[in-house]
Structures are given as C-alpha cells and as structure tokens.
Design an enzyme around this catalytic site. Structure first.
Site, PDB file in Angstrom:
ATOM      1  N   GLU A   1       0.816  -1.208   0.000  1.00 26.51           N
ATOM      2  CA  GLU A   1       0.000   0.000   0.000  1.00 26.51           C
ATOM      3  C   GLU A   1       0.852   1.261   0.000  1.00 26.51           C
ATOM      4  OE1 GLU A   1      -3.935  -1.271   2.480  1.00 26.51           O
ATOM      5  OE2 GLU A   1      -2.034  -1.427   3.560  1.00 26.51           O
TER       6      GLU A   1
ATOM      7  N   ASP B   1     -12.287  -5.102  -1.058  1.00 28.27           N
ATOM      8  CA  ASP B   1     -13.075  -6.324  -1.168  1.00 28.27           C
ATOM      9  C   ASP B   1     -14.427  -6.100  -0.527  1.00 28.27           C
ATOM     10  OD1 ASP B   1     -13.019  -7.389   1.763  1.00 28.27           O
ATOM     11  OD2 ASP B   1     -10.918  -6.937   1.321  1.00 28.27           O
TER      12      ASP B   1
END
Length: 231
Positions: free
Chosen positions: A12, A198
């Site tokens: 990230e 998700d």
C-alpha cells in the site's frame, strides 16, 4: 508543517516510494520512517504494520518524538454495505472498535473501551479541508463510520455480526480506531481515507492482495496531489 503518512503494508506504500525521492530514514520505536521535504512541508512516511497494537505502538512512537501537525492514514478496507463497492473511497468521519464487548462491565455500549469514547469522531478543520479538495477534484467518496478489529473479515456471517452492532458502518479494517484513539490522546488531527479492496465476504481472501495494491495507489495519488497544493 510536519505531516505523517502511515499505511499498514508495503504494497500500500509503493506509490509513495515512487513519488518521493532523496529522503532520509529514521527509526521511531520499531518502525522505519522515511523523511522527505515537499512544498516546504516535512513528510514522514512509515508502515504501521497490521492490527490495532502495531498501529497504536508505531504512531505513538512517532508522535512522542516528532511534533506532527497532521496525520494521514491510508490503505484498504472491506465493504459492509451494498452501496459501498470495490475501489470506492471512504473518508472516515468516525471510528469504533467492532471487537470490544464491554457492556457487562458497566455503563458502556458495544465497541466502547472503558475510559474511552464509544466512537472516535474525526471532525478537524484539516479533515474538512481535505474533503473540500476531493470535491474540487471531482473525486467521488463517501463519508461515514469505519469499524476496526483484529480479525480479517472474510464471510457474510462475520459481516452480519458486525452490522448487528454497527448498522451504519461503511467499512471494516484492522487499524483505524487505534490510530484515532492515539491521535485523540495526542490532540492531533487525523485524516483517514480507506479504499475498498473487497466486499468482506467469502471472496475477500482471493481479492485482497490485488485490490489492496491497486486502491492503495489510488489513495496515495490523491494524498500526494493534495500535498503539492498545500502552502
């Protein structure tokens, strides 16, 4: 200004490493932070690690040594609502712990740790300025509650259990409330932006790595663009 940017995982943080150059490195607690100067601002970028303890420990280590003016927390989260889709951006206006159950210990509500507020609200002027920036850039985002716990949420049963106590929560992740708690105790403004990686359901494990990297870059680009405009 002194600005901290903290994300949980290396995948990230990749975009930040591509964007910033020629920085120094320094250890704060157990975390290596990279120090850059951007538009006359000192930028400290580090990894929190995964989970509440890592997040709290590493942010507190930095704040104990450096008088940070503003904290950015970016990264990914799972969706808890049908209206929140993969790659959507959530600008949190509050955090709570979904795995704190202390109602039998006294006059507490679900998610509340004794001695702490039930919800950590993010309502600083710094956060409002960043929200205005996103709007000016025509960036779509949602605002709302994100809940935090030490478990990866990967089933409908887990989602429904969380929503039973936090019906309006938009997303779920593993560090945000800990960041908000530490920031509140140090009296530092926190801007927390999560990108949905998700749906927090049975497919979450298959989706996570790919989308965490993709949406992490999306959030990082916006943070970097905002830093370029800051005076």
């Amino acid at each position: 200004m002194k600005i901290a940017i903290i994300v949980p995982m290396e995948i990230e943080a990749e975009y930040y490493h591509k964007y910033f150059h020629s920085g120094s490195k320094e250890m704060f607690g157990s975390t290596l932070f990279e120090h850059f100067c951007v538009n006359h601002n000192d930028i400290y970028i580090g990894l929190s690690g995964i989970g509440k303890v890592q997040a709290a420990m590493n942010l507190a280590s930095l704040l104990s040594k450096v008088d940070i003016d503003l904290i950015f927390m970016t990264g990914s989260a799972g969706s808890l609502q049908a209206k929140v889709h993969k790659e959507d951006l959530i600008l949190a206006n509050a955090f709570a712990y979904h795995d704190a159950h202390n109602t039998l210990a006294g006059d507490y509500v679900e998610g509340q740790i004794p001695g702490e507020p039930a919800v950590f609200k993010l309502d600083s002027p710094a956060r409002k300025r960043f929200a205005t920036f996103l709007e000016q850039q025509n960036v779509k985002f949602q605002e709302g509650l994100i809940v935090t716990g030490d478990s990866f949420i990967g089933s409908e049963a887990q989602k429904e259990a969380i929503k039973a106590n936090f019906a309006t929560a938009l997303g779920v992740e593993m560090e945000g409330a800990a960041f908000a708690q530490v920031a509140a105790h140090f009296n530092k403004p926190l801007v927390a932006m999560r990108a949905i990686s998700d749906n927090g359901d049975n497919d979450a494990n298959e989706d996570f790595d790919h989308f965490a990297q993709k949406v992490g870059a999306k959030a990082a680009k916006l943070i970097c663009a905002y830093l370029e405009e800051m005076n």
